[in-house]
Design a protein around this motif. Structure first.
Motif, PDB file in Angstrom:
ATOM      1  N   LEU A 136       1.026  -0.969   0.081  1.00  0.00           N
ATOM      2  CA  LEU A 136      -0.016   0.029  -0.060  1.00  0.00           C
ATOM      3  C   LEU A 136       0.850   1.133   0.222  1.00  0.00           C
ATOM      4  CD1 LEU A 136      -2.764   1.380   0.110  1.00  0.00           C
ATOM      5  CD2 LEU A 136      -2.784   1.087   2.630  1.00  0.00           C
ATOM      6  N   ASN A 137       1.146   1.876  -1.231  1.00  0.00           N
ATOM      7  CA  ASN A 137       1.995   3.128  -1.450  1.00  0.00           C
ATOM      8  C   ASN A 137       3.447   2.453  -0.854  1.00  0.00           C
ATOM      9  OD1 ASN A 137       0.400   4.753  -2.729  1.00  0.00           O
ATOM     10  ND2 ASN A 137      -0.695   5.056  -0.655  1.00  0.00           N
ATOM     11  N   ASN A 138       3.893   2.883   0.396  1.00  0.00           N
ATOM     12  CA  ASN A 138       5.236   2.534   0.669  1.00  0.00           C
ATOM     13  C   ASN A 138       5.276   1.831   2.038  1.00  0.00           C
ATOM     14  OD1 ASN A 138       6.636   4.088  -1.102  1.00  0.00           O
ATOM     15  ND2 ASN A 138       6.171   6.225  -0.312  1.00  0.00           N
ATOM     16  N   ILE A 139       4.215   1.092   2.382  1.00  0.00           N
ATOM     17  CA  ILE A 139       4.334   0.358   3.529  1.00  0.00           C
ATOM     18  C   ILE A 139       3.693  -1.036   3.031  1.00  0.00           C
ATOM     19  CG2 ILE A 139       4.003   2.227   5.094  1.00  0.00           C
ATOM     20  CD1 ILE A 139       0.993   1.396   5.537  1.00  0.00           C
ATOM     21  N   LYS A 140       4.099  -2.355   3.817  1.00  0.00           N
ATOM     22  CA  LYS A 140       3.545  -3.589   3.350  1.00  0.00           C
ATOM     23  C   LYS A 140       3.565  -4.373   4.836  1.00  0.00           C
ATOM     24  CE  LYS A 140       5.729  -6.396   0.673  1.00  0.00           C
ATOM     25  NZ  LYS A 140       6.257  -7.156  -0.625  1.00  0.00           N
ATOM     26  N   PRO A 141       2.407  -4.662   5.300  1.00  0.00           N
ATOM     27  CA  PRO A 141       2.412  -5.437   6.391  1.00  0.00           C
ATOM     28  C   PRO A 141       2.384  -7.079   6.244  1.00  0.00           C
ATOM     29  CG  PRO A 141       0.445  -4.116   6.686  1.00  0.00           C
ATOM     30  CD  PRO A 141       1.254  -3.999   5.228  1.00  0.00           C
ATOM     31  N   PHE A 142       3.013  -7.557   7.215  1.00  0.00           N
ATOM     32  CA  PHE A 142       3.431  -9.076   7.057  1.00  0.00           C
ATOM     33  C   PHE A 142       3.370  -9.840   8.198  1.00  0.00           C
ATOM     34  CE2 PHE A 142       7.573  -7.222   7.925  1.00  0.00           C
ATOM     35  CZ  PHE A 142       8.143  -8.002   8.671  1.00  0.00           C
ATOM     36  N   ILE A 143       3.163 -11.285   8.166  1.00  0.00           N
ATOM     37  CA  ILE A 143       3.360 -12.106   9.266  1.00  0.00           C
ATOM     38  C   ILE A 143       4.547 -13.129   8.968  1.00  0.00           C
ATOM     39  CG2 ILE A 143       0.863 -11.925  10.151  1.00  0.00           C
ATOM     40  CD1 ILE A 143       0.302 -14.600   8.711  1.00  0.00           C
ATOM     41  N   TYR A 176      13.737 -24.248  18.271  1.00  0.00           N
ATOM     42  CA  TYR A 176      12.628 -23.406  18.601  1.00  0.00           C
ATOM     43  C   TYR A 176      11.593 -23.355  17.553  1.00  0.00           C
ATOM     44  CZ  TYR A 176      16.323 -21.235  21.380  1.00  0.00           C
ATOM     45  OH  TYR A 176      17.449 -20.922  22.265  1.00  0.00           O
ATOM     46  N   TYR A 177      10.477 -23.041  17.819  1.00  0.00           N
ATOM     47  CA  TYR A 177       9.392 -22.357  16.583  1.00  0.00           C
ATOM     48  C   TYR A 177       9.291 -21.078  16.977  1.00  0.00           C
ATOM     49  CZ  TYR A 177       5.269 -22.963  19.555  1.00  0.00           C
ATOM     50  OH  TYR A 177       4.422 -22.601  20.615  1.00  0.00           O
ATOM     51  N   GLU A 178       9.107 -20.118  15.937  1.00  0.00           N
ATOM     52  CA  GLU A 178       8.791 -18.547  16.080  1.00  0.00           C
ATOM     53  C   GLU A 178       7.585 -18.307  15.257  1.00  0.00           C
ATOM     54  OE1 GLU A 178      12.520 -16.425  15.251  1.00  0.00           O
ATOM     55  OE2 GLU A 178      13.720 -18.074  15.954  1.00  0.00           O
ATOM     56  N   LEU A 179       6.702 -17.247  16.022  1.00  0.00           N
ATOM     57  CA  LEU A 179       5.784 -16.278  15.211  1.00  0.00           C
ATOM     58  C   LEU A 179       5.859 -15.083  15.509  1.00  0.00           C
ATOM     59  CD1 LEU A 179       2.932 -18.834  16.483  1.00  0.00           C
ATOM     60  CD2 LEU A 179       3.782 -18.639  14.379  1.00  0.00           C
ATOM     61  N   GLY A 180       5.638 -14.238  14.314  1.00  0.00           N
ATOM     62  CA  GLY A 180       5.639 -12.718  14.642  1.00  0.00           C
ATOM     63  C   GLY A 180       5.053 -11.913  13.589  1.00  0.00           C
ATOM     64  N   LEU A 181       4.894 -10.593  13.436  1.00  0.00           N
ATOM     65  CA  LEU A 181       4.630  -9.745  12.693  1.00  0.00           C
ATOM     66  C   LEU A 181       5.499  -8.550  12.444  1.00  0.00           C
ATOM     67  CD1 LEU A 181       2.972  -7.463  14.458  1.00  0.00           C
ATOM     68  CD2 LEU A 181       1.344  -9.467  14.650  1.00  0.00           C
ATOM     69  N   GLY A 182       5.341  -7.669  11.494  1.00  0.00           N
ATOM     70  CA  GLY A 182       5.976  -6.548  11.063  1.00  0.00           C
ATOM     71  C   GLY A 182       5.304  -5.689   9.972  1.00  0.00           C
ATOM     72  N   VAL A 183       6.054  -4.733   9.884  1.00  0.00           N
ATOM     73  CA  VAL A 183       5.605  -3.882   8.687  1.00  0.00           C
ATOM     74  C   VAL A 183       6.869  -3.579   8.010  1.00  0.00           C
ATOM     75  CG1 VAL A 183       4.628  -1.522   7.725  1.00  0.00           C
ATOM     76  CG2 VAL A 183       3.636  -2.909   9.968  1.00  0.00           C
ATOM     77  N   ASP A 184       7.009  -3.591   6.509  1.00  0.00           N
ATOM     78  CA  ASP A 184       7.995  -3.023   5.777  1.00  0.00           C
ATOM     79  C   ASP A 184       7.762  -1.577   5.401  1.00  0.00           C
ATOM     80  OD1 ASP A 184       9.549  -5.222   5.592  1.00  0.00           O
ATOM     81  OD2 ASP A 184       8.341  -5.964   3.645  1.00  0.00           O
ATOM     82  N   PHE A 185       8.728  -0.582   5.565  1.00  0.00           N
ATOM     83  CA  PHE A 185       8.518   0.720   5.264  1.00  0.00           C
ATOM     84  C   PHE A 185       9.719   0.984   3.999  1.00  0.00           C
ATOM     85  CE2 PHE A 185       6.839   0.867   9.533  1.00  0.00           C
ATOM     86  CZ  PHE A 185       5.860   1.583   9.391  1.00  0.00           C
ATOM     87  N   TYR A 186       9.143   1.341   2.926  1.00  0.00           N
ATOM     88  CA  TYR A 186      10.032   1.623   1.824  1.00  0.00           C
ATOM     89  C   TYR A 186      10.328   3.198   1.993  1.00  0.00           C
ATOM     90  CZ  TYR A 186       8.264  -2.847   0.202  1.00  0.00           C
ATOM     91  OH  TYR A 186       7.870  -4.247  -0.021  1.00  0.00           O
ATOM     92  N   THR A 193      12.347  -2.068   8.525  1.00  0.00           N
ATOM     93  CA  THR A 193      11.279  -3.026   8.851  1.00  0.00           C
ATOM     94  C   THR A 193      11.504  -3.288  10.426  1.00  0.00           C
ATOM     95  OG1 THR A 193      11.476  -4.273   6.620  1.00  0.00           O
ATOM     96  CG2 THR A 193      10.515  -5.231   8.543  1.00  0.00           C
ATOM     97  N   PRO A 194      10.381  -2.599  11.067  1.00  0.00           N
ATOM     98  CA  PRO A 194      10.497  -3.175  12.486  1.00  0.00           C
ATOM     99  C   PRO A 194       9.514  -4.207  12.704  1.00  0.00           C
ATOM    100  CG  PRO A 194       8.975  -1.112  12.015  1.00  0.00           C
ATOM    101  CD  PRO A 194       9.661  -1.406  10.674  1.00  0.00           C
ATOM    102  N   SER A 195       9.875  -5.160  13.471  1.00  0.00           N
ATOM    103  CA  SER A 195       8.996  -6.522  13.628  1.00  0.00           C
ATOM    104  C   SER A 195       9.177  -6.880  15.077  1.00  0.00           C
ATOM    105  CB  SER A 195       9.598  -7.549  12.867  1.00  0.00           C
ATOM    106  OG  SER A 195      10.845  -7.783  13.007  1.00  0.00           O
ATOM    107  N   ILE A 196       8.315  -7.779  15.497  1.00  0.00           N
ATOM    108  CA  ILE A 196       7.943  -8.491  16.776  1.00  0.00           C
ATOM    109  C   ILE A 196       8.052  -9.814  16.638  1.00  0.00           C
ATOM    110  CG2 ILE A 196       5.864  -7.744  17.247  1.00  0.00           C
ATOM    111  CD1 ILE A 196       6.404  -7.465  20.129  1.00  0.00           C
TER     112      ILE A 196
END
Length: 235
Positions: A136-143, A176-186, A193-196
């Motif tokens: 979406l323009n200059n951002i893209k959320p993800f899991i 381990y196994y891992e799960l998270g989310l974040g957002v790409d900023f162009y 990209t900040p993520s947790i």
């Protein structure tokens, strides 16, 4: 009539602003970045590790549970990203993670027996699947999710001393196994990209004391790390 004209003008202005914000008319940064098959970068971040304890049922009331005091740590590492399609990427994120946890065995009164500090320096290697939304323009959320392994450079698994001599021992390797989310900023020059991410160990990290009736470890059936990573990635 003036009020009606004012309302119509406000609606037109709001629609124009919305079109500018969400339509393709807005200038897009790094338009072809996601078309690359391979991309590279690095990350910096913070972590907070904890331990989860499982206890032997028949000994559960004989000794007190272990209390964990976790502290924030620091992460640094590299990112390798492989494009599978428009919405899915495979990522490898090897990094160095520094952390410390303090264990309190409340059935002791003397600090030399009651307190154990567990300092860890992990080489952490996750293989992650990143699933993104439409840009979406200059951002893209993800899991993101996947599996990982770590090597504890501070482990004392092979130390002959145990808690009787003041040494709380942990294993060298953990899965381990891992799960998270974040957002790409162009941004203009790079992608930020900040993520947790939540991280959950599947293997037992405890090295039992030599004494089968040890007041520190004999009632523990399994000890597993769990943690939270907050990373800031630059590509």
């Amino acid at each position: 009539m003036k009020k009606l004209l004012f309302v119509l003008a406000a609606l037109l202005l709001s629609q124009h602003a919305e079109a500018q914000l969400f339509s393709k008319e807005r200038l897009a940064n790094l338009e072809t970045f996601d078309n690359r098959f391979l991309t590279w970068g690095y990350f910096l971040g913070f972590n907070n590790y904890d331990f989860n304890f499982d206890y032997i049922e028949e000994k559960e009331n004989e000794q007190t549970d272990v209390n964990v005091e976790s502290q924030s740590g620091f992460n640094v590492g590299l990112v390798g990203d492989m494009r599978i399609n428009k919405y899915i990427n495979l990522r490898l994120e090897p990094g160095l993670y520094f952390t410390q946890r303090n264990l309190m065995f409340t059935n002791f009164e003397d600090d030399k027996d009651r307190l154990r500090d567990v300092k860890s320096t992990y080489i952490h290697i996750p293989l992650l699947l990143k699933i993104s939304t439409k840009r979406l323009n200059n951002i893209k959320p993800f899991i993101v999710g996947g599996i990982s392994t770590s090597i504890n450079l501070s482990s004392n698994e092979n130390n002959p001393d145990d808690n009787k001599q003041g040494e709380f021992r942990t294993t060298n390797n953990t899965s381990y196994y891992e799960l998270g989310l974040g957002v790409d900023f162009y941004l203009y020059y790079f992608k930020f990209t900040p993520s947790i991410r939540g991280v959950f160990a599947t293997s037992d990290e405890l090295v039992q004391d030599a004494d089968p009736n040890s007041p520190w470890t004999s009632n523990i059936s399994k000890m597993s790390s769990r943690g939270v990573f907050v990373n800031f990635t630059f590509q």
